[in-house]
Motif scaffolding. Structure first.
Motif, PDB file in Angstrom:
ATOM      1  N   VAL A   3     -19.820  13.451 -37.644  1.00  0.00           N
ATOM      2  CA  VAL A   3     -18.763  12.532 -38.026  1.00  0.00           C
ATOM      3  C   VAL A   3     -17.655  12.639 -36.986  1.00  0.00           C
ATOM      4  CG1 VAL A   3     -17.047  12.003 -39.799  1.00  0.00           C
ATOM      5  CG2 VAL A   3     -19.304  12.792 -40.462  1.00  0.00           C
ATOM      6  N   ALA A   4     -17.145  11.502 -36.558  1.00  0.00           N
ATOM      7  CA  ALA A   4     -16.027  11.470 -35.618  1.00  0.00           C
ATOM      8  C   ALA A   4     -14.799  10.936 -36.341  1.00  0.00           C
ATOM      9  CB  ALA A   4     -16.352  10.586 -34.427  1.00  0.00           C
ATOM     10  N   ARG A  34     -16.007  19.262 -31.243  1.00  0.00           N
ATOM     11  CA  ARG A  34     -15.412  18.778 -30.005  1.00  0.00           C
ATOM     12  C   ARG A  34     -14.102  18.081 -30.353  1.00  0.00           C
ATOM     13  NH1 ARG A  34     -18.449  14.344 -26.232  1.00  0.00           N
ATOM     14  NH2 ARG A  34     -16.731  13.920 -24.820  1.00  0.00           N
ATOM     15  N   ARG A  35     -13.173  18.110 -29.410  1.00  0.00           N
ATOM     16  CA  ARG A  35     -11.882  17.440 -29.597  1.00  0.00           C
ATOM     17  C   ARG A  35     -11.473  16.877 -28.243  1.00  0.00           C
ATOM     18  NH1 ARG A  35      -6.921  20.433 -32.687  1.00  0.00           N
ATOM     19  NH2 ARG A  35      -5.221  19.128 -31.968  1.00  0.00           N
ATOM     20  N   GLU A  36     -11.141  15.596 -28.200  1.00  0.00           N
ATOM     21  CA  GLU A  36     -10.824  14.955 -26.928  1.00  0.00           C
ATOM     22  C   GLU A  36      -9.569  14.105 -27.081  1.00  0.00           C
ATOM     23  OE1 GLU A  36     -13.248  12.626 -23.396  1.00  0.00           O
ATOM     24  OE2 GLU A  36     -14.305  13.302 -25.193  1.00  0.00           O
ATOM     25  N   ARG A  44       0.486   5.001 -25.899  1.00  0.00           N
ATOM     26  CA  ARG A  44      -0.450   5.238 -26.998  1.00  0.00           C
ATOM     27  C   ARG A  44      -1.257   6.503 -26.739  1.00  0.00           C
ATOM     28  NH1 ARG A  44      -4.047   0.614 -27.167  1.00  0.00           N
ATOM     29  NH2 ARG A  44      -3.344   0.281 -25.049  1.00  0.00           N
ATOM     30  N   VAL A  45      -1.520   7.248 -27.807  1.00  0.00           N
ATOM     31  CA  VAL A  45      -2.292   8.491 -27.744  1.00  0.00           C
ATOM     32  C   VAL A  45      -3.423   8.392 -28.760  1.00  0.00           C
ATOM     33  CG1 VAL A  45      -2.234  10.982 -28.146  1.00  0.00           C
ATOM     34  CG2 VAL A  45      -0.312   9.862 -26.988  1.00  0.00           C
ATOM     35  N   LEU A  46      -4.612   8.770 -28.323  1.00  0.00           N
ATOM     36  CA  LEU A  46      -5.800   8.760 -29.170  1.00  0.00           C
ATOM     37  C   LEU A  46      -6.416  10.152 -29.148  1.00  0.00           C
ATOM     38  CD1 LEU A  46      -8.103   7.222 -30.727  1.00  0.00           C
ATOM     39  CD2 LEU A  46      -9.147   6.867 -28.486  1.00  0.00           C
ATOM     40  N   VAL A  47      -6.766  10.651 -30.318  1.00  0.00           N
ATOM     41  CA  VAL A  47      -7.459  11.938 -30.442  1.00  0.00           C
ATOM     42  C   VAL A  47      -8.732  11.690 -31.240  1.00  0.00           C
ATOM     43  CG1 VAL A  47      -7.338  14.330 -31.230  1.00  0.00           C
ATOM     44  CG2 VAL A  47      -5.248  13.166 -30.451  1.00  0.00           C
ATOM     45  N   ILE A  48      -9.862  12.160 -30.703  1.00  0.00           N
ATOM     46  CA  ILE A  48     -11.137  12.072 -31.418  1.00  0.00           C
ATOM     47  C   ILE A  48     -11.636  13.486 -31.645  1.00  0.00           C
ATOM     48  CG2 ILE A  48     -13.487  11.159 -31.454  1.00  0.00           C
ATOM     49  CD1 ILE A  48     -12.592   9.069 -29.413  1.00  0.00           C
ATOM     50  N   THR A  49     -11.998  13.792 -32.882  1.00  0.00           N
ATOM     51  CA  THR A  49     -12.616  15.077 -33.203  1.00  0.00           C
ATOM     52  C   THR A  49     -13.999  14.808 -33.777  1.00  0.00           C
ATOM     53  OG1 THR A  49     -11.549  15.110 -35.389  1.00  0.00           O
ATOM     54  CG2 THR A  49     -10.460  16.319 -33.608  1.00  0.00           C
ATOM     55  N   GLU A  61      -7.487  16.684 -40.758  1.00  0.00           N
ATOM     56  CA  GLU A  61      -7.073  15.611 -39.858  1.00  0.00           C
ATOM     57  C   GLU A  61      -5.725  15.945 -39.259  1.00  0.00           C
ATOM     58  OE1 GLU A  61      -7.723  11.588 -40.680  1.00  0.00           O
ATOM     59  OE2 GLU A  61      -9.031  11.963 -42.384  1.00  0.00           O
ATOM     60  N   LEU A  62      -5.438  15.342 -38.118  1.00  0.00           N
ATOM     61  CA  LEU A  62      -4.119  15.514 -37.546  1.00  0.00           C
ATOM     62  C   LEU A  62      -3.092  14.922 -38.497  1.00  0.00           C
ATOM     63  CD1 LEU A  62      -4.622  14.553 -33.799  1.00  0.00           C
ATOM     64  CD2 LEU A  62      -4.140  16.802 -34.718  1.00  0.00           C
ATOM     65  N   PRO A  63      -1.957  15.584 -38.665  1.00  0.00           N
ATOM     66  CA  PRO A  63      -0.914  15.040 -39.533  1.00  0.00           C
ATOM     67  C   PRO A  63      -0.151  13.924 -38.829  1.00  0.00           C
ATOM     68  CG  PRO A  63      -0.176  17.073 -38.520  1.00  0.00           C
ATOM     69  CD  PRO A  63      -1.618  16.888 -38.100  1.00  0.00           C
ATOM     70  N   ASP A  64       0.773  13.349 -39.529  1.00  0.00           N
ATOM     71  CA  ASP A  64       1.675  12.378 -38.923  1.00  0.00           C
ATOM     72  C   ASP A  64       2.731  13.142 -38.129  1.00  0.00           C
ATOM     73  OD1 ASP A  64       0.360  10.257 -40.094  1.00  0.00           O
ATOM     74  OD2 ASP A  64       1.775  10.082 -41.757  1.00  0.00           O
ATOM     75  N   PRO A  65       3.055  12.673 -36.936  1.00  0.00           N
ATOM     76  CA  PRO A  65       4.145  13.303 -36.186  1.00  0.00           C
ATOM     77  C   PRO A  65       5.495  12.935 -36.802  1.00  0.00           C
ATOM     78  CG  PRO A  65       3.225  11.466 -34.957  1.00  0.00           C
ATOM     79  CD  PRO A  65       2.411  11.609 -36.199  1.00  0.00           C
ATOM     80  N   ALA A  66       6.542  13.563 -36.321  1.00  0.00           N
ATOM     81  CA  ALA A  66       7.893  13.237 -36.789  1.00  0.00           C
ATOM     82  C   ALA A  66       8.156  11.747 -36.577  1.00  0.00           C
ATOM     83  CB  ALA A  66       8.912  14.080 -36.031  1.00  0.00           C
TER      84      ALA A  66
END
Length: 86
Positions: A3-4, A34-36, A44-49, A61-66
Motif C-alpha cells: 500500500v502506498a 520505503r519513504r520518498e 508543493r511537497v509530496l511524500v510517498i510511503t 500517516e504524516l500529520p498536518d503541519p502548522a
C-alpha cells in the motif's frame, strides 16, 4: 500487498524548503518499506510511503503541519500496488 500512502501539501509563499525539512523530520512508530520525498513548482511537497499491509490497514500517516506553513489543507491518497512494468 503493498500500500502506498501519498501526502501532498502546498507551502506558504517562499516556505517550500521549510515544509520539506518539516516532512523529513517526521517519524512513525513503525517503519515503512520505503519513504520518498518530492517537490514541485509552487512550493508543493509530496511524500510517498510504502507499507506491507492490507489496503484498509491502520497505518501511520504524516500529520498536518502548522497552519502558517501551508496555504491549504493537506491532500492524502491511498493506493494499492497492482504490479510493476515487465
Amino acid at each position: 500487498m503493498t500500500v502506498a500512502l501519498m501526502w501532498e501539501a502546498r507551502a506558504a509563499e517562499g516556505r517550500g524548503e521549510e515544509l520539506l525539512a518539516w516532512a523529513r523530520e517526521q517519524r512513525f512508530d513503525a517503519a515503512p518499506l520505503r519513504r520518498e520525498y518530492f517537490r514541485a513548482p509552487g512550493d508543493r511537497v509530496l511524500v510517498i510511503t510504502w507499507w506491507d499491509a492490507a489496503y484498509d490497514a491502520e497505518l501511520p500517516e504524516l500529520p498536518d503541519p502548522a497552519p502558517e506553513l501551508v496555504t491549504r489543507a493537506v491532500h492524502r491518497w491511498r493506493f494499492e500496488s497492482v504490479g510493476g512494468a515487465d
